[in-house]
Design a protein around this motif. Structure first.
Motif, PDB file in Angstrom:
ATOM      1  N   LEU A  44       0.842  -1.200   0.000  1.00 15.84           N
ATOM      2  CA  LEU A  44       0.000   0.000   0.000  1.00 15.84           C
ATOM      3  C   LEU A  44       0.875   1.246   0.000  1.00 15.84           C
ATOM      4  CD1 LEU A  44      -2.666   1.581   0.315  1.00 15.84           C
ATOM      5  CD2 LEU A  44      -2.442   1.223   2.790  1.00 15.84           C
ATOM      6  N   CYS A  45       1.891   1.241   0.815  1.00 12.47           N
ATOM      7  CA  CYS A  45       2.759   2.419   0.930  1.00 12.47           C
ATOM      8  C   CYS A  45       3.536   2.682  -0.349  1.00 12.47           C
ATOM      9  CB  CYS A  45       3.699   2.243   2.110  1.00 12.47           C
ATOM     10  SG  CYS A  45       2.821   2.058   3.675  1.00 12.47           S
ATOM     11  N   ASP A  46       4.046   1.633  -0.978  1.00 13.72           N
ATOM     12  CA  ASP A  46       4.728   1.794  -2.265  1.00 13.72           C
ATOM     13  C   ASP A  46       3.769   2.371  -3.300  1.00 13.72           C
ATOM     14  OD1 ASP A  46       7.365   0.881  -1.740  1.00 13.72           O
ATOM     15  OD2 ASP A  46       6.726  -1.210  -1.924  1.00 13.72           O
ATOM     16  N   CYS A  47       2.566   1.838  -3.323  1.00 14.60           N
ATOM     17  CA  CYS A  47       1.551   2.301  -4.272  1.00 14.60           C
ATOM     18  C   CYS A  47       1.231   3.782  -4.046  1.00 14.60           C
ATOM     19  CB  CYS A  47       0.295   1.449  -4.133  1.00 14.60           C
ATOM     20  SG  CYS A  47      -1.043   1.937  -5.256  1.00 14.60           S
ATOM     21  N   PHE A  80      -6.842  13.922  -3.221  1.00 13.76           N
ATOM     22  CA  PHE A  80      -5.970  13.050  -3.998  1.00 13.76           C
ATOM     23  C   PHE A  80      -5.557  11.835  -3.173  1.00 13.76           C
ATOM     24  CE2 PHE A  80      -1.596  11.756  -4.786  1.00 13.76           C
ATOM     25  CZ  PHE A  80      -1.722  11.234  -6.067  1.00 13.76           C
ATOM     26  N   ILE A  81      -5.168  12.054  -1.932  1.00 10.19           N
ATOM     27  CA  ILE A  81      -4.741  10.954  -1.061  1.00 10.19           C
ATOM     28  C   ILE A  81      -5.887   9.988  -0.812  1.00 10.19           C
ATOM     29  CG2 ILE A  81      -3.980  10.376   1.288  1.00 10.19           C
ATOM     30  CD1 ILE A  81      -1.743  11.314  -0.620  1.00 10.19           C
ATOM     31  N   ASP A  82      -7.062  10.514  -0.572  1.00  8.07           N
ATOM     32  CA  ASP A  82      -8.228   9.639  -0.372  1.00  8.07           C
ATOM     33  C   ASP A  82      -8.448   8.760  -1.598  1.00  8.07           C
ATOM     34  OD1 ASP A  82      -8.716  10.617   2.167  1.00  8.07           O
ATOM     35  OD2 ASP A  82     -10.329  11.964   1.536  1.00  8.07           O
ATOM     36  N   SER A  83      -8.412   9.357  -2.766  1.00  8.13           N
ATOM     37  CA  SER A  83      -8.622   8.627  -4.011  1.00  8.13           C
ATOM     38  C   SER A  83      -7.507   7.609  -4.246  1.00  8.13           C
ATOM     39  CB  SER A  83      -8.702   9.623  -5.169  1.00  8.13           C
ATOM     40  OG  SER A  83      -8.806   8.948  -6.390  1.00  8.13           O
ATOM     41  N   ALA A  84      -6.277   8.018  -4.037  1.00  3.89           N
ATOM     42  CA  ALA A  84      -5.128   7.128  -4.234  1.00  3.89           C
ATOM     43  C   ALA A  84      -5.202   5.934  -3.290  1.00  3.89           C
ATOM     44  CB  ALA A  84      -3.822   7.904  -4.029  1.00  3.89           C
ATOM     45  N   THR A  85      -5.614   6.166  -2.066  1.00  2.00           N
ATOM     46  CA  THR A  85      -5.728   5.082  -1.095  1.00  2.00           C
ATOM     47  C   THR A  85      -6.754   4.048  -1.570  1.00  2.00           C
ATOM     48  OG1 THR A  85      -5.095   6.540   0.708  1.00  2.00           O
ATOM     49  CG2 THR A  85      -6.235   4.517   1.314  1.00  2.00           C
ATOM     50  N   LEU A  86      -7.852   4.513  -2.078  1.00  2.00           N
ATOM     51  CA  LEU A  86      -8.869   3.594  -2.597  1.00  2.00           C
ATOM     52  C   LEU A  86      -8.354   2.804  -3.794  1.00  2.00           C
ATOM     53  CD1 LEU A  86     -12.074   5.801  -2.353  1.00  2.00           C
ATOM     54  CD2 LEU A  86     -11.465   3.838  -0.919  1.00  2.00           C
ATOM     55  N   GLU A  87      -7.587   3.451  -4.650  1.00  2.00           N
ATOM     56  CA  GLU A  87      -7.038   2.782  -5.831  1.00  2.00           C
ATOM     57  C   GLU A  87      -5.975   1.749  -5.455  1.00  2.00           C
ATOM     58  OE1 GLU A  87      -5.657   5.686  -8.632  1.00  2.00           O
ATOM     59  OE2 GLU A  87      -7.596   6.701  -8.654  1.00  2.00           O
ATOM     60  N   CYS A  88      -5.240   2.040  -4.411  1.00  2.00           N
ATOM     61  CA  CYS A  88      -4.165   1.124  -3.991  1.00  2.00           C
ATOM     62  C   CYS A  88      -4.754  -0.069  -3.260  1.00  2.00           C
ATOM     63  CB  CYS A  88      -3.152   1.848  -3.099  1.00  2.00           C
ATOM     64  SG  CYS A  88      -2.133   3.046  -3.989  1.00  2.00           S
TER      65      CYS A  88
END
Length: 88
Positions: A44-47, A80-88
């Motif tokens: 998750l963190c790498d993503c 952006f972070i919220d969206s990225a977290t969901l994508e990861c």
């Protein structure tokens, strides 16, 4: 997750040889700090870091980090972070 990422970015900068390239130490610090907060999920963190790198050049990242240290995290970054977290 938003709070975790904001906390991770503060203090990650460790020098920069080129203003647009992320230093490897920044990535390592991000992943290490993130993994400690998400039960060791380095995937998750790498993503998340990859998504940050693609969205923001290093100069923009430095500016974001400065704003967060001042307590003025841009709403767009939080979204952006919220969206990225969901994508990861």
């Amino acid at each position: 997750m938003r709070i975790v990422v904001i906390g991770l970015i503060a203090g990650l900068l460790t020098g920069c040889s080129h203003p647009e390239k992320y230093p490897e130490q920044v990535r390592l610090n991000f992943v290490k700090g993130c993994a400690a907060r998400v039960k060791g999920n380095t995937g998750l963190c790498d993503c998340l870091f990859e998504k940050i790198e693609k969205q923001y050049n290093f100069t923009e990242y430095v500016r974001l980090e400065e704003k967060m240290k001042e307590g003025n995290t841009p709403r767009e970054f939080l979204q952006f972070i919220d969206s990225a977290t969901l994508e990861c």
